[in-house]
Write a protein that holds these residues in place. Structure first.
Motif, PDB file in Angstrom:
ATOM      1  N   THR A   5     -16.623  79.806 -15.275  1.00 47.51           N
ATOM      2  CA  THR A   5     -15.921  78.724 -16.140  1.00 47.51           C
ATOM      3  C   THR A   5     -14.377  79.140 -15.899  1.00 47.51           C
ATOM      4  OG1 THR A   5     -17.928  79.048 -17.448  1.00 47.51           O
ATOM      5  CG2 THR A   5     -15.696  77.950 -18.610  1.00 47.51           C
ATOM      6  N   GLN A   6     -13.935  77.798 -15.866  1.00 46.35           N
ATOM      7  CA  GLN A   6     -12.527  77.691 -16.058  1.00 46.35           C
ATOM      8  C   GLN A   6     -12.222  76.808 -17.322  1.00 46.35           C
ATOM      9  OE1 GLN A   6     -12.024  77.388 -11.342  1.00 46.35           O
ATOM     10  NE2 GLN A   6      -9.844  77.817 -12.280  1.00 46.35           N
ATOM     11  N   THR A   7     -11.505  77.181 -18.257  1.00 43.60           N
ATOM     12  CA  THR A   7     -11.522  76.386 -19.452  1.00 43.60           C
ATOM     13  C   THR A   7     -10.521  75.378 -19.303  1.00 43.60           C
ATOM     14  OG1 THR A   7     -10.372  78.145 -20.442  1.00 43.60           O
ATOM     15  CG2 THR A   7     -12.753  77.810 -20.944  1.00 43.60           C
ATOM     16  N   GLU A   8      -9.446  75.683 -18.798  1.00 44.37           N
ATOM     17  CA  GLU A   8      -8.241  74.733 -18.893  1.00 44.37           C
ATOM     18  C   GLU A   8      -8.355  73.938 -17.314  1.00 44.37           C
ATOM     19  OE1 GLU A   8      -5.993  78.889 -19.711  1.00 44.37           O
ATOM     20  OE2 GLU A   8      -6.939  78.355 -18.026  1.00 44.37           O
ATOM     21  N   GLY A   9      -8.206  72.498 -17.694  1.00 46.67           N
ATOM     22  CA  GLY A   9      -8.219  71.594 -16.701  1.00 46.67           C
ATOM     23  C   GLY A   9      -6.512  71.411 -16.021  1.00 46.67           C
ATOM     24  N   TYR A  88      -5.936  75.582  -8.814  1.00 45.19           N
ATOM     25  CA  TYR A  88      -6.398  77.034  -8.686  1.00 45.19           C
ATOM     26  C   TYR A  88      -7.950  77.001  -8.787  1.00 45.19           C
ATOM     27  CZ  TYR A  88      -1.736  78.229  -8.033  1.00 45.19           C
ATOM     28  OH  TYR A  88      -0.154  78.382  -7.763  1.00 45.19           O
ATOM     29  N   TYR A  89      -8.792  77.631  -8.144  1.00 45.61           N
ATOM     30  CA  TYR A  89     -10.091  77.546  -8.043  1.00 45.61           C
ATOM     31  C   TYR A  89     -10.630  79.170  -8.202  1.00 45.61           C
ATOM     32  CZ  TYR A  89     -10.610  72.720  -6.875  1.00 45.61           C
ATOM     33  OH  TYR A  89     -10.436  71.274  -6.760  1.00 45.61           O
ATOM     34  N   CYS A  90     -11.423  79.448  -9.219  1.00 42.35           N
ATOM     35  CA  CYS A  90     -11.945  80.623  -9.435  1.00 42.35           C
ATOM     36  C   CYS A  90     -13.444  80.569  -8.784  1.00 42.35           C
ATOM     37  CB  CYS A  90     -11.976  81.185 -10.856  1.00 42.35           C
ATOM     38  SG  CYS A  90     -12.732  82.728 -10.958  1.00 42.35           S
ATOM     39  N   ALA A  91     -13.891  81.525  -8.029  1.00 39.04           N
ATOM     40  CA  ALA A  91     -15.072  81.465  -7.394  1.00 39.04           C
ATOM     41  C   ALA A  91     -15.895  82.865  -7.370  1.00 39.04           C
ATOM     42  CB  ALA A  91     -14.928  80.925  -5.980  1.00 39.04           C
ATOM     43  N   LEU A  92     -17.375  82.818  -7.248  1.00 43.95           N
ATOM     44  CA  LEU A  92     -17.938  84.000  -7.560  1.00 43.95           C
ATOM     45  C   LEU A  92     -18.983  83.894  -6.331  1.00 43.95           C
ATOM     46  CD1 LEU A  92     -19.949  84.861 -10.824  1.00 43.95           C
ATOM     47  CD2 LEU A  92     -21.182  84.375  -8.795  1.00 43.95           C
ATOM     48  N   ARG A 101     -19.881  80.145  -5.455  1.00 46.08           N
ATOM     49  CA  ARG A 101     -19.929  79.277  -6.465  1.00 46.08           C
ATOM     50  C   ARG A 101     -18.580  79.000  -7.118  1.00 46.08           C
ATOM     51  NH1 ARG A 101     -24.077  76.802  -8.908  1.00 46.08           N
ATOM     52  NH2 ARG A 101     -25.687  78.494  -8.099  1.00 46.08           N
ATOM     53  N   PHE A 102     -18.131  77.731  -7.291  1.00 44.01           N
ATOM     54  CA  PHE A 102     -16.626  77.455  -7.570  1.00 44.01           C
ATOM     55  C   PHE A 102     -16.808  76.963  -9.110  1.00 44.01           C
ATOM     56  CE2 PHE A 102     -13.778  77.814  -3.768  1.00 44.01           C
ATOM     57  CZ  PHE A 102     -14.871  77.958  -2.889  1.00 44.01           C
ATOM     58  N   GLY A 103     -15.537  77.411  -9.960  1.00 43.88           N
ATOM     59  CA  GLY A 103     -15.178  76.694 -10.894  1.00 43.88           C
ATOM     60  C   GLY A 103     -15.067  75.316 -11.067  1.00 43.88           C
ATOM     61  N   THR A 104     -14.427  74.743 -12.024  1.00 43.93           N
ATOM     62  CA  THR A 104     -14.116  73.366 -11.908  1.00 43.93           C
ATOM     63  C   THR A 104     -12.735  73.348 -11.615  1.00 43.93           C
ATOM     64  OG1 THR A 104     -13.807  73.218 -14.271  1.00 43.93           O
ATOM     65  CG2 THR A 104     -15.740  72.428 -13.696  1.00 43.93           C
ATOM     66  N   GLY A 105     -11.993  74.254 -11.627  1.00 35.53           N
ATOM     67  CA  GLY A 105     -10.669  74.276 -11.262  1.00 35.53           C
ATOM     68  C   GLY A 105      -9.407  74.029 -12.275  1.00 35.53           C
TER      69      GLY A 105
ATOM     70  N   ASN B  40     -13.165  64.521  -9.425  1.00 34.00           N
ATOM     71  CA  ASN B  40     -12.707  65.478 -10.486  1.00 34.00           C
ATOM     72  C   ASN B  40     -12.388  66.735  -9.773  1.00 34.00           C
ATOM     73  OD1 ASN B  40     -13.127  63.465 -12.674  1.00 34.00           O
ATOM     74  ND2 ASN B  40     -15.351  64.016 -12.406  1.00 34.00           N
ATOM     75  N   ASN B  41     -12.293  66.907  -8.694  1.00 37.09           N
ATOM     76  CA  ASN B  41     -11.917  68.151  -7.553  1.00 37.09           C
ATOM     77  C   ASN B  41     -12.882  69.136  -7.910  1.00 37.09           C
ATOM     78  OD1 ASN B  41      -9.460  67.312  -6.671  1.00 37.09           O
ATOM     79  ND2 ASN B  41      -8.491  67.659  -8.705  1.00 37.09           N
TER      80      ASN B  41
END
Lengths: 112, 115
Positions: A5-9, A88-92, A101-105, B40-41
């Motif tokens: 989860t990346q909360t900030e778009g 910036y993407y966080c991935a696990l 698995r990538f976050g929404t960035g 949406n990337n």
């Protein structure tokens, strides 16, 4: 199942201010966490990844600490630069799986 | 810098047409991944290979996509019958190992537009 989860778009910062991009995760196993950066019209590339021990990964002034107690791997930098503007993407990745698995960035915009 | 090569960079197809894209992984990387990055990337994992064998794939890929990584040839991903919702950037990545802690190196992507 695992999730990121990346909360900030979008995060907009003035040059010189500190950066913190949030990343939290859910995982059944002991995961590896990654931060990737994607500049405009470029391929994503690895910025840093977690270590198995408690070392804090650092690259290009960015660092992140894996906190298992809070399931977080926030990305930080002490002073933002204009050239840090990017996605910036966080991935696990879990040891039960073979892909990340990538976050929404989070889009970081650094302004003068 | 990543040396993953993807062709073509841009692809325009009509609905119902086949759309095929190719990827040459970094030399010596036996593991190849395909992801779809939407407008949406957001990243969606599609399929991955180790050498020529499929490791994992999602349902959509199994039903509507055809993918392979033949020996001594580029890997490919083909949509059998393109839909408007398939318009996206398709990213290929490769890694040195199949272990879950291995870094992935991405190519520049193929941007597919389905009219």
């Amino acid at each position: 199942g695992d999730s990121v989860t990346q909360t900030e778009g979008l995060v907009t910062l003035t040059e010189g201010l500190p950066v913190m991009l949030n990343c939290t995760y859910q995982s059944t196993y002991s995961p590896f966490l990654f931060w990737y950066v994607q500049h405009l019209n470029e391929a994503p590339k690895l910025l840093l990844k977690s270590f198995t021990d408690n070392k804090r990964p650092e690259h290009q002034g960015f660092h992140a600490t894996l906190h298992k107690s809070s399931s977080s791997f926030h990305l930080q930098k002490s002073s933002a630069q204009l050239s840090d503007s990017a996605l910036y993407y966080c991935a696990l990745s879990e040891n039960s799986g073979t892909y990340q698995r990538f976050g929404t960035g989070t889009k970081l915009q650094v302004v003068p | 810098n990543s040396k993953v090569i993807q062709t073509p960079r841009y692809l325009v197809k009509g609905q119902g047409q086949k759309a095929k894209m190719r990827c040459i992984p970094e030399k010596g990387h036996p593991v190849v991944f395909w992801y779809q990055q939407n407008k949406n990337n957001e990243f969606k994992f599609l399929i991955n290979f180790q050498n020529q064998e499929v490791l994992q794939q999602i349902d959509m890929t199994e039903k509507r996509f055809s993918a392979e990584c033949p020996s001594n040839s580029p890997c490919s991903l083909e949509i059998q019958s393109s839909e408007a919702g398939d318009s996206a950037l398709y990213l290929c990545a490769s890694s040195l190992a199949g272990q879950y802690y291995a870094e992935q190196f991405f190519g520049p992507g193929t941007r597919l537009t389905v009219l």
